[in-house]
Design a protein around this motif. Structure first.
Motif, PDB file in Angstrom:
ATOM      1  N   THR A   3      18.772   5.961  -1.177  1.00  0.00           N
ATOM      2  CA  THR A   3      17.807   5.011  -1.726  1.00  0.00           C
ATOM      3  C   THR A   3      18.363   3.613  -1.532  1.00  0.00           C
ATOM      4  OG1 THR A   3      16.837   6.518  -3.329  1.00  0.00           O
ATOM      5  CG2 THR A   3      16.693   4.191  -3.844  1.00  0.00           C
ATOM      6  N   LEU A  26       4.565  -0.389   2.957  1.00  0.00           N
ATOM      7  CA  LEU A  26       4.815   0.918   2.345  1.00  0.00           C
ATOM      8  C   LEU A  26       3.819   1.965   2.846  1.00  0.00           C
ATOM      9  CD1 LEU A  26       5.683  -0.179  -1.306  1.00  0.00           C
ATOM     10  CD2 LEU A  26       7.261   0.726   0.423  1.00  0.00           C
ATOM     11  N   ALA A  29       4.950   2.991   6.279  1.00  0.00           N
ATOM     12  CA  ALA A  29       6.190   3.780   6.251  1.00  0.00           C
ATOM     13  C   ALA A  29       5.915   5.262   6.023  1.00  0.00           C
ATOM     14  CB  ALA A  29       7.131   3.249   5.176  1.00  0.00           C
ATOM     15  N   ARG A  30       4.801   5.588   5.395  1.00  0.00           N
ATOM     16  CA  ARG A  30       4.477   6.992   5.104  1.00  0.00           C
ATOM     17  C   ARG A  30       4.516   7.881   6.339  1.00  0.00           C
ATOM     18  NH1 ARG A  30      -0.606   5.796   1.262  1.00  0.00           N
ATOM     19  NH2 ARG A  30       0.581   5.159  -0.583  1.00  0.00           N
ATOM     20  N   ARG A  32       6.513   7.535   8.906  1.00  0.00           N
ATOM     21  CA  ARG A  32       7.802   7.456   9.582  1.00  0.00           C
ATOM     22  C   ARG A  32       8.662   8.675   9.317  1.00  0.00           C
ATOM     23  NH1 ARG A  32       8.955   4.372  13.645  1.00  0.00           N
ATOM     24  NH2 ARG A  32      11.087   4.802  13.038  1.00  0.00           N
ATOM     25  N   TRP A  35      11.007   9.253   5.901  1.00  0.00           N
ATOM     26  CA  TRP A  35      10.491   8.565   4.718  1.00  0.00           C
ATOM     27  C   TRP A  35      10.271   9.564   3.586  1.00  0.00           C
ATOM     28  CZ3 TRP A  35       9.967   4.162   2.335  1.00  0.00           C
ATOM     29  CH2 TRP A  35       8.977   3.965   1.386  1.00  0.00           C
ATOM     30  N   GLY A  38       8.544   5.294  -1.959  1.00  0.00           N
ATOM     31  CA  GLY A  38       8.967   3.955  -2.326  1.00  0.00           C
ATOM     32  C   GLY A  38       8.158   3.391  -3.467  1.00  0.00           C
ATOM     33  N   GLY A  54      13.188   2.069  -1.911  1.00  0.00           N
ATOM     34  CA  GLY A  54      12.787   2.944  -0.811  1.00  0.00           C
ATOM     35  C   GLY A  54      13.757   4.100  -0.681  1.00  0.00           C
ATOM     36  N   TRP A  56      14.901   7.340   1.686  1.00  0.00           N
ATOM     37  CA  TRP A  56      14.868   7.861   3.043  1.00  0.00           C
ATOM     38  C   TRP A  56      15.800   9.060   3.146  1.00  0.00           C
ATOM     39  CZ3 TRP A  56      11.828   5.641   6.828  1.00  0.00           C
ATOM     40  CH2 TRP A  56      11.221   4.436   6.486  1.00  0.00           C
ATOM     41  N   ASP A  61      17.364   6.624   9.452  1.00  0.00           N
ATOM     42  CA  ASP A  61      15.897   6.607   9.428  1.00  0.00           C
ATOM     43  C   ASP A  61      15.392   5.241   8.978  1.00  0.00           C
ATOM     44  OD1 ASP A  61      15.559   9.307  10.210  1.00  0.00           O
ATOM     45  OD2 ASP A  61      15.810   9.988   8.141  1.00  0.00           O
ATOM     46  N   TRP A  62      16.031   4.675   7.955  1.00  0.00           N
ATOM     47  CA  TRP A  62      15.668   3.342   7.465  1.00  0.00           C
ATOM     48  C   TRP A  62      15.859   2.302   8.563  1.00  0.00           C
ATOM     49  CZ3 TRP A  62      18.845  -1.007   6.742  1.00  0.00           C
ATOM     50  CH2 TRP A  62      18.303  -2.046   5.974  1.00  0.00           C
ATOM     51  N   TRP A  65      13.171   2.438  11.185  1.00  0.00           N
ATOM     52  CA  TRP A  65      11.936   1.850  10.659  1.00  0.00           C
ATOM     53  C   TRP A  65      11.950   0.341  10.836  1.00  0.00           C
ATOM     54  CZ3 TRP A  65       7.206   1.308   9.625  1.00  0.00           C
ATOM     55  CH2 TRP A  65       6.720   0.529   8.585  1.00  0.00           C
TER      56      TRP A  65
END
Length: 101
Positions: A3, A26, A29-30, A32, A35, A38, A54, A56, A61-62, A65
């Motif tokens: 997080t 946000l 991001a769903r 991705r 994810w 968030g 957020g 992940w 992965d973050w 993004w």
């Protein structure tokens, strides 16, 4: 899971525009990979402060993004709406308890 918590101070009056861009971010991001979820928070004692939480699957992965076109588009919209630098902290998730489970 990881997080990331980001605290941002916004220029007064820019809050609605910044919040709209973050909602779009946000939502984007769903889709991705990695994810989890968030939140966008407003502290009760700081109406021009925002805290973004957020979660992940991994920090990689973050990072991926942040290279996505959708992320870049919202970054462009948010430029100039913040005061100073944001503060980011990372946390390893030990327990994740959500209502859906």
């Amino acid at each position: 899971m990881m997080t990331v918590i980001t605290e941002i101070t916004l220029k007064r009056g820019s809050e609605p525009e910044w919040d709209a861009a973050m909602r779009d971010r946000l939502t984007a991001a769903r889709g991705r990979s990695g994810w989890v979820g968030g939140q966008l928070l407003i502290p009760l004692d700081g109406q021009n402060t925002r805290v973004v939480v957020g979660t992940w699957q991994s920090r990689a992965d973050w990072q991926a993004w942040h290279e996505d076109d959708a992320f870049a588009e919202t970054r462009t919209r948010m430029e100039g709406l913040q005061e100073g630098d944001s503060r980011i902290t990372w946390h390893e998730v030990v327990v994740d308890s959500r209502g859906e489970e």
